[in-house]
Design a protein around this motif. Sequence first.
Motif, PDB file in Angstrom:
ATOM      1  N   UNK A  20     -11.669 -13.357 -23.095  1.00  0.00           N
ATOM      2  CA  UNK A  20     -11.939 -13.644 -21.689  1.00  0.00           C
ATOM      3  C   UNK A  20     -13.317 -13.123 -21.301  1.00  0.00           C
ATOM      4  N   UNK A  21     -13.963 -13.877 -20.427  1.00  0.00           N
ATOM      5  CA  UNK A  21     -15.237 -13.439 -19.849  1.00  0.00           C
ATOM      6  C   UNK A  21     -15.194 -13.747 -18.360  1.00  0.00           C
ATOM      7  N   UNK A  22     -15.422 -12.718 -17.548  1.00  0.00           N
ATOM      8  CA  UNK A  22     -15.338 -12.843 -16.096  1.00  0.00           C
ATOM      9  C   UNK A  22     -16.646 -12.385 -15.465  1.00  0.00           C
ATOM     10  N   UNK A  23     -17.179 -13.218 -14.569  1.00  0.00           N
ATOM     11  CA  UNK A  23     -18.368 -12.861 -13.785  1.00  0.00           C
ATOM     12  C   UNK A  23     -18.045 -13.151 -12.323  1.00  0.00           C
ATOM     13  N   UNK A  64     -20.723  -6.995 -25.286  1.00  0.00           N
ATOM     14  CA  UNK A  64     -21.137  -7.463 -23.967  1.00  0.00           C
ATOM     15  C   UNK A  64     -20.837  -6.413 -22.906  1.00  0.00           C
ATOM     16  N   UNK A  65     -19.685  -5.784 -22.995  1.00  0.00           N
ATOM     17  CA  UNK A  65     -19.336  -4.748 -22.014  1.00  0.00           C
ATOM     18  C   UNK A  65     -20.336  -3.592 -22.050  1.00  0.00           C
ATOM     19  N   UNK A  66     -20.805  -3.251 -23.254  1.00  0.00           N
ATOM     20  CA  UNK A  66     -21.798  -2.171 -23.356  1.00  0.00           C
ATOM     21  C   UNK A  66     -23.109  -2.553 -22.676  1.00  0.00           C
ATOM     22  N   UNK A  88     -23.610  -0.535 -15.402  1.00  0.00           N
ATOM     23  CA  UNK A  88     -22.938  -0.253 -14.129  1.00  0.00           C
ATOM     24  C   UNK A  88     -22.254  -1.484 -13.538  1.00  0.00           C
ATOM     25  N   UNK A  89     -22.577  -2.649 -14.046  1.00  0.00           N
ATOM     26  CA  UNK A  89     -21.944  -3.874 -13.537  1.00  0.00           C
ATOM     27  C   UNK A  89     -20.568  -4.116 -14.167  1.00  0.00           C
ATOM     28  N   UNK A  90     -20.200  -3.311 -15.140  1.00  0.00           N
ATOM     29  CA  UNK A  90     -18.892  -3.473 -15.777  1.00  0.00           C
ATOM     30  C   UNK A  90     -17.796  -3.029 -14.817  1.00  0.00           C
ATOM     31  N   UNK A  91     -16.827  -3.886 -14.614  1.00  0.00           N
ATOM     32  CA  UNK A  91     -15.685  -3.587 -13.755  1.00  0.00           C
ATOM     33  C   UNK A  91     -14.428  -4.036 -14.497  1.00  0.00           C
TER      34      UNK A  91
END
Length: 254
Positions: A67-70, A88-90, A94-97
Amino acid sequence: MAFYEVYSHPALIRYKTSVCTKATLFLVVVVCLTYIPPLLVAYRSQGFWIKRSAYEEQPVVRFQYQTLLVAATSTDGDYVAWSTFPHLNNMLGSRLRIPSVSVREEDKNQDGKLDLLNFQLELPLKPDEQVYSIQLLLTFSYQLFVSVIDGSSPFAASYDLENIIQMYQDRNLSTVLSCPMPVWTVGRAAASPFQLKAQIRYPLELITYPSDQTFTCQLVLLIFLWVFERIQRFVFQNQVLTTVPIPLGKPHLS
């Protein structure tokens, strides 16, 4: 004294006539009407000469849990994101939620193949954040049992390895998410997460393929043979046209 049947067999009767008779003319006409019209009808009529055939097949679909969520949190380009891909999460920083995700696949008709996916996601937000748009990517494995080998074909070319590989490479099987009906509800409380619920159905797939023209022609021919065989039987058995019936049987030896 009562009698009962102990044995039976069909009797073969030959109907003979000379060349220059109505029966011979009738036979010639029947043969012509049996073989020529089916070919013309099958060639010219779109109803008989089916160019393409189709059948329905339930695909084997599996959610791959990728899954990829924006989520856009402003009109100025601010966003938060999350994915199942660690690299990608790394990079998100700070935008990682990280959301709460619930997934359930169902087999409604109990045929061993899944029919739909229930996907629920709760994305935590700050009190001053709002979601303006969502981009969601889900990956699936999608399998159809569409063989490139025509097992009913009588031609050797259908089983040639070079042709089989070529057909496999040339085919284009794809699927899309159709008829999406999004419903966006406003009024989320400040401390509540953004909720996303999706239900994705796995419908029957309509498979089309070129029809076997040889089979179609044979089918039409069989219909005409069946009709005219019964016409001939009626004409000769009832002596509509004069012939000489000769029973064919083994002569009795004394």
